[in-house]
Each structure stands twice: as C-alpha cells, then as structure tokens.
Design a protein around this motif. Structure first.
Motif, PDB file in Angstrom:
ATOM      1  N   GLN A  61       0.833  -1.201   0.000  1.00  0.00           N
ATOM      2  CA  GLN A  61       0.000   0.000   0.000  1.00  0.00           C
ATOM      3  C   GLN A  61       0.871   1.255   0.000  1.00  0.00           C
ATOM      4  O   GLN A  61       0.563   2.225  -0.704  1.00  0.00           O
ATOM      5  N   ALA A  62       1.943   1.247   0.761  1.00  0.00           N
ATOM      6  CA  ALA A  62       2.836   2.405   0.804  1.00  0.00           C
ATOM      7  C   ALA A  62       3.490   2.630  -0.555  1.00  0.00           C
ATOM      8  O   ALA A  62       3.612   3.774  -1.010  1.00  0.00           O
ATOM      9  N   ASP A  63       3.894   1.539  -1.203  1.00  0.00           N
ATOM     10  CA  ASP A  63       4.489   1.655  -2.537  1.00  0.00           C
ATOM     11  C   ASP A  63       3.523   2.286  -3.530  1.00  0.00           C
ATOM     12  O   ASP A  63       3.936   3.004  -4.436  1.00  0.00           O
ATOM     13  N   LYS A  64       2.223   2.017  -3.353  1.00  0.00           N
ATOM     14  CA  LYS A  64       1.195   2.566  -4.250  1.00  0.00           C
ATOM     15  C   LYS A  64       0.685   3.916  -3.751  1.00  0.00           C
ATOM     16  O   LYS A  64      -0.259   4.454  -4.295  1.00  0.00           O
ATOM     17  N   GLU A  65       1.346   4.436  -2.697  1.00  0.00           N
ATOM     18  CA  GLU A  65       0.967   5.702  -2.079  1.00  0.00           C
ATOM     19  C   GLU A  65      -0.475   5.688  -1.572  1.00  0.00           C
ATOM     20  O   GLU A  65      -1.163   6.699  -1.581  1.00  0.00           O
ATOM     21  N   GLU A  66      -0.932   4.541  -1.111  1.00  0.00           N
ATOM     22  CA  GLU A  66      -2.250   4.394  -0.505  1.00  0.00           C
ATOM     23  C   GLU A  66      -2.108   4.557   1.003  1.00  0.00           C
ATOM     24  O   GLU A  66      -2.342   3.626   1.774  1.00  0.00           O
TER      25      GLU A  66
END
Length: 81
Positions: A61-66
């Motif tokens: 999720q962090a990688d997808k900026e979520e």
C-alpha cells in the motif's frame, strides 16, 4: 521536524560513542555486545505468517501511495486509543 529529530538522534549517538570510549568495565561491554546481537537478530523469522502478510500488505500500500498522514489516522481512530 524530521531534520531536527535526526539531528537529536545524531547528537545522542555521539554522546553514546563518547561514553562507550571511556567504559572500562568488561561486564558492561559484554552486556552491550549481547544487546547488539539480540537487536541485530532476524526478527522477521519470529513473526507468524499472518503478521508477515499484514506487513507485506502495508508495504505494498505504501508503494502505491495508498497511505494517510499520522494526523488523519489519529483523527480516525482516536476513539479507540
């Protein structure tokens, strides 16, 4: 804020280095080495599969900026804290 915090951490690390340079008690050195060994252990191996899965999901999720800010998270979940 992060830069100030990082500078505080750096200052504390320097104070610890100065203190450690003056330590002559072998038992203190041994305790510090034991602490270091535990701290450097592979904590990932200690996690159960569900914990690993949740961490991997969070990283994805962090990688997808979520992500949300700390302030927003605190606002959402304050009633349970």
């Amino acid at each position: 804020m992060k830069k100030a915090l990082a500078m505080d951490v750096q200052a504390e690390k320097l104070r610890l280095i100065e203190w450690l340079a003056g330590v002559n008690d072998q038992s203190v050195i041994e305790k510090l080495l034991a602490f270091r060994k535990r701290a450097e252990g592979d904590w990932w191996k200690e996690l159960d599969p569900e914990e690993k899965s949740e961490i991997e999901e969070g990283l994805s999720q962090a990688d997808k900026e979520e992500v949300v800010s700390h302030e927003e998270a605190m606002s959402r979940y304050r009633k349970w804290l």
